[in-house]
Design an enzyme around this catalytic site. Structure first.
Site, PDB file in Angstrom:
ATOM      1  N   ARG A  97       7.519  -4.825  -7.483  1.00  0.00           N
ATOM      2  CA  ARG A  97       6.090  -4.153  -6.634  1.00  0.00           C
ATOM      3  C   ARG A  97       5.089  -4.790  -7.647  1.00  0.00           C
ATOM      4  O   ARG A  97       4.125  -5.082  -6.826  1.00  0.00           O
ATOM      5  CB  ARG A  97       6.121  -3.178  -8.308  1.00  0.00           C
ATOM      6  CG  ARG A  97       5.299  -2.079  -7.189  1.00  0.00           C
ATOM      7  CD  ARG A  97       5.048  -1.327  -8.742  1.00  0.00           C
ATOM      8  NE  ARG A  97       4.258  -0.559  -9.625  1.00  0.00           N
ATOM      9  CZ  ARG A  97       4.357  -0.171 -10.658  1.00  0.00           C
ATOM     10  NH1 ARG A  97       4.348   0.812 -10.465  1.00  0.00           N
ATOM     11  NH2 ARG A  97       3.407  -0.970 -11.841  1.00  0.00           N
ATOM     12  N   ASP A 157      -1.357  11.307   5.098  1.00  0.00           N
ATOM     13  CA  ASP A 157      -0.707  13.037   3.924  1.00  0.00           C
ATOM     14  C   ASP A 157      -0.541  14.317   3.981  1.00  0.00           C
ATOM     15  O   ASP A 157       0.351  15.186   4.497  1.00  0.00           O
ATOM     16  CB  ASP A 157      -0.489  12.149   2.670  1.00  0.00           C
ATOM     17  CG  ASP A 157      -0.382  11.131   1.777  1.00  0.00           C
ATOM     18  OD1 ASP A 157       1.034  10.785   2.483  1.00  0.00           O
ATOM     19  OD2 ASP A 157      -0.958  10.798   1.101  1.00  0.00           O
ATOM     20  N   ARG A 160       1.139  14.883   7.675  1.00  0.00           N
ATOM     21  CA  ARG A 160       2.397  15.321   7.366  1.00  0.00           C
ATOM     22  C   ARG A 160       2.484  16.753   7.163  1.00  0.00           C
ATOM     23  O   ARG A 160       3.347  17.004   7.531  1.00  0.00           O
ATOM     24  CB  ARG A 160       3.402  14.266   6.084  1.00  0.00           C
ATOM     25  CG  ARG A 160       3.602  13.220   6.981  1.00  0.00           C
ATOM     26  CD  ARG A 160       4.026  12.138   6.141  1.00  0.00           C
ATOM     27  NE  ARG A 160       4.032  10.616   6.855  1.00  0.00           N
ATOM     28  CZ  ARG A 160       4.107   9.566   6.374  1.00  0.00           C
ATOM     29  NH1 ARG A 160       3.745   8.877   5.009  1.00  0.00           N
ATOM     30  NH2 ARG A 160       4.406   7.954   6.985  1.00  0.00           N
ATOM     31  N   HIS A 184      -1.733   7.723  -3.448  1.00  0.00           N
ATOM     32  CA  HIS A 184      -1.068   8.112  -2.295  1.00  0.00           C
ATOM     33  C   HIS A 184       0.314   6.866  -2.725  1.00  0.00           C
ATOM     34  O   HIS A 184       0.767   6.376  -3.141  1.00  0.00           O
ATOM     35  CB  HIS A 184      -1.342   7.009  -1.040  1.00  0.00           C
ATOM     36  CG  HIS A 184      -0.816   6.546  -0.164  1.00  0.00           C
ATOM     37  ND1 HIS A 184      -0.336   7.839   1.439  1.00  0.00           N
ATOM     38  CD2 HIS A 184      -0.494   4.836   0.787  1.00  0.00           C
ATOM     39  CE1 HIS A 184       0.331   7.637   1.817  1.00  0.00           C
ATOM     40  NE2 HIS A 184       0.269   6.414   1.588  1.00  0.00           N
TER      41      HIS A 184
HETATM   42  P1  NAD Z   1       3.006  -4.781   9.885  1.00  0.00           P
HETATM   43  O1  NAD Z   1       4.012  -6.172   9.122  1.00  0.00           O
HETATM   44  O2  NAD Z   1       3.713  -4.308  11.023  1.00  0.00           O
HETATM   45  O3  NAD Z   1       1.804  -6.179  10.321  1.00  0.00           O
HETATM   46  C1  NAD Z   1       0.985  -6.632   9.162  1.00  0.00           C
HETATM   47  C2  NAD Z   1      -0.072  -7.613   9.671  1.00  0.00           C
HETATM   48  O4  NAD Z   1      -0.411  -8.354   8.800  1.00  0.00           O
HETATM   49  C3  NAD Z   1       1.578  -8.343   9.947  1.00  0.00           C
HETATM   50  O5  NAD Z   1       0.568  -8.888  11.764  1.00  0.00           O
HETATM   51  C4  NAD Z   1       0.638  -9.958   9.205  1.00  0.00           C
HETATM   52  O6  NAD Z   1       1.367 -11.176  10.549  1.00  0.00           O
HETATM   53  C5  NAD Z   1      -0.315  -9.448   9.253  1.00  0.00           C
HETATM   54  N1  NAD Z   1      -1.503 -10.532   8.066  1.00  0.00           N
HETATM   55  C6  NAD Z   1      -0.774 -10.768   7.031  1.00  0.00           C
HETATM   56  N2  NAD Z   1      -1.716 -11.302   6.285  1.00  0.00           N
HETATM   57  C7  NAD Z   1      -2.507 -11.270   6.821  1.00  0.00           C
HETATM   58  C8  NAD Z   1      -3.950 -12.105   6.850  1.00  0.00           C
HETATM   59  N3  NAD Z   1      -4.603 -13.363   5.881  1.00  0.00           N
HETATM   60  N4  NAD Z   1      -4.899 -12.225   7.525  1.00  0.00           N
HETATM   61  C9  NAD Z   1      -4.611 -11.314   8.533  1.00  0.00           C
HETATM   62  N5  NAD Z   1      -3.159 -10.449   9.098  1.00  0.00           N
HETATM   63  C10 NAD Z   1      -2.899 -11.269   8.370  1.00  0.00           C
HETATM   64  O7  NAD Z   1       3.089  -3.673   8.904  1.00  0.00           O
HETATM   65  P2  NAD Z   1       2.386  -2.653   8.946  1.00  0.00           P
HETATM   66  O8  NAD Z   1       3.623  -1.491   9.336  1.00  0.00           O
HETATM   67  O9  NAD Z   1       1.168  -2.581   9.812  1.00  0.00           O
HETATM   68  O10 NAD Z   1       2.115  -1.944   7.906  1.00  0.00           O
HETATM   69  C11 NAD Z   1       0.325  -2.547   7.277  1.00  0.00           C
HETATM   70  C12 NAD Z   1      -0.228  -1.771   5.855  1.00  0.00           C
HETATM   71  O11 NAD Z   1      -0.535  -0.968   5.856  1.00  0.00           O
HETATM   72  C13 NAD Z   1       1.349  -2.532   5.157  1.00  0.00           C
HETATM   73  O12 NAD Z   1       1.095  -2.927   3.403  1.00  0.00           O
HETATM   74  C14 NAD Z   1       1.528  -1.217   5.101  1.00  0.00           C
HETATM   75  O13 NAD Z   1       2.047  -0.710   3.664  1.00  0.00           O
HETATM   76  C15 NAD Z   1       0.230  -0.047   4.651  1.00  0.00           C
HETATM   77  N6  NAD Z   1       1.031   1.312   5.153  1.00  0.00           N
HETATM   78  C16 NAD Z   1      -0.152   2.674   4.820  1.00  0.00           C
HETATM   79  C17 NAD Z   1      -0.024   3.615   4.971  1.00  0.00           C
HETATM   80  C18 NAD Z   1      -1.364   4.401   4.368  1.00  0.00           C
HETATM   81  O14 NAD Z   1      -1.169   5.843   4.291  1.00  0.00           O
HETATM   82  N7  NAD Z   1      -2.185   3.835   3.539  1.00  0.00           N
HETATM   83  C19 NAD Z   1       0.436   4.010   6.379  1.00  0.00           C
HETATM   84  C20 NAD Z   1       1.296   3.211   6.502  1.00  0.00           C
HETATM   85  C21 NAD Z   1       1.513   1.417   6.217  1.00  0.00           C
END
Ligand code: NAD
Length: 322
Positions: A97, A157, A160, A184
């Site tokens: 983590r 949340d 859901r 979260h």
């Molecule tokens: P994903 O892997 O599909 O997309 C992430 C993107 O970020 C990738 O395309 C990657 O190339 C890009 N990236 C990485 N480093 C970068 C940088 N320095 N500059 C620009 N782009 C960059 O992941 P996802 O499923 O789209 O999830 C994205 C984030 O959202 C994750 O951290 C996930 O845990 C989080 N998330 C949060 C919630 C919430 O409720 N807050 C819900 C779902 C997902």
């Protein structure tokens, strides 16, 4: 002399063209929430390809919000009104983590610095996980007031929770109104006392055991999808972030659960956590403090402790880097 300046041009940048970012950008464009969307990703061609695909929906679904992709060229994001940050890595096998915090904090830091360089007046919505602490990182890096830097989690949340309740009650999710406080994660605090169905307290419509089971399912709602898909959700998260963009750009003054910088509310200080806020053109225009009973206060304090632990990890990393 008449001015030819188009005064209400609005622009949104979505950083991260992965599953959540592309869904968010698509929803913003399809709902015509602004004139222009810039989708940014570090991966060559990804944002351009997804933006082109979304733009080619425009003649079918009839919208005219322009959408363009950018491989890490922040000049294209200049003058954004709102920026949604979804960039980050998911946790991979063997990654602790703390590793994830360190990697994603680095990404959120550099993205935020680039954003404020070109859009010093932007409102920033963070989606990257771990959400509460990545929002804190963006706040530290942006140098903006906390009313303009906040995170998306509570809308997802509560969505859901409301969806599960709609199933259990065989009623429309439109009629279910609910609130969730806290971080979260599994310690989030759904509030049955503040859950209604067209104004009717949910406790009058559903037995306690069923409601308790729905509350518990909500807390692990993200994990349920990860188990099914092998990766985290994107439709509801992306749409939830777009709802925040809408509330801001249309100055709707909506009351929504948002990850906000608490300064004494709920007896908590200097911590980013979910609470009901009023969202409008100035960002967070008010944080609303609910009257909690002792049990709810206790659950919130457990949630705050969990968030504080992750914040401390980040603070420790930042201190050792200096
Ligand atoms: P994903 O892997 O599909 O997309 C992430 C993107 O970020 C990738 O395309 C990657 O190339 C890009 N990236 C990485 N480093 C970068 C940088 N320095 N500059 C620009 N782009 C960059 O992941 P996802 O499923 O789209 O999830 C994205 C984030 O959202 C994750 O951290 C996930 O845990 C989080 N998330 C949060 C919630 C919430 O409720 N807050 C819900 C779902 C997902």
């Amino acid at each position: 002399m008449p001015s030819h300046k188009i005064s209400n041009m609005s622009k949104v940048t979505v950083v991260g063209a992965g599953a959540v970012g592309a869904t968010c950008a698509d929803d913003i464009a399809q709902k015509e929430l602004c004139n222009e969307v810039i989708l940014v990703d570090i991966k060559e061609g990804l944002s351009e390809g997804k933006a082109l695909d979304i733009w080619q929906v425009a003649p079918i679904n009839l919208f005219d919000t322009r959408i363009k992709g950018s491989t890490n060229d922040y000049a294209m994001t200049a003058g954004s009104d709102v920026v949604v940050i979804t960039s980050g890595l998911p946790r991979k096998p063997g990654m602790s983590r703390d590793d994830l915090i360190s990697i994603n904090a680095g990404i959120v830091k550099s993205v935020t610095e680039n954003i404020v360089k070109y859009s010093p007046d932007a409102i920033i919505i963070v989606v990257s996980n771990p959400l509460d602490v990545m929002t804190y990182q963006a706040f530290l890096s942006a140098g903006l007031p906390s009313t303009k830097v906040f995170g998306m989690a509570g809308i997802l949340d509560t969505a859901r929770y409301r969806a599960f309740l709609a199933d259990a009650l065989h009623c429309s999710p439109k009629d279910i109104s609910a609130m969730i406080l806290g971080g979260h994660g599994d310690t989030m605090v759904p509030l049955p006392r503040y859950t209604t169905v067209s104004g009717i307290p949910v406790t009058e419509l559903i037995d306690k055991a069923t409601l308790d089971a729905i509350v518990e399912r909500t807390k692990v709602g993200g994990g349920e999808i990860v188990k099914l898909l092998g990766t985290s959700a994107w439709y509801a998260p992306g749409t939830a972030a777009a709802q925040m963009v809408e509330a801001i750009l249309r100055d709707q003054k909506r009351i929504l659960p948002v990850c906000a910088w608490l300064q004494g509310e709920y007896g908590l200080k200097d911590i980013y956590m979910g609470a009901p806020v009023k969202l409008g053109r100035n960002g967070i225009e008010q944080i609303i403090e609910l009257q909690l009973n002792d049990e709810e206060k206790e659950l919130l304090s457990v949630s705050a402790k969990a968030v504080r632990e992750v914040m401390n990890v980040l603070d420790g990393m930042l201190a050792s880097a200096n």
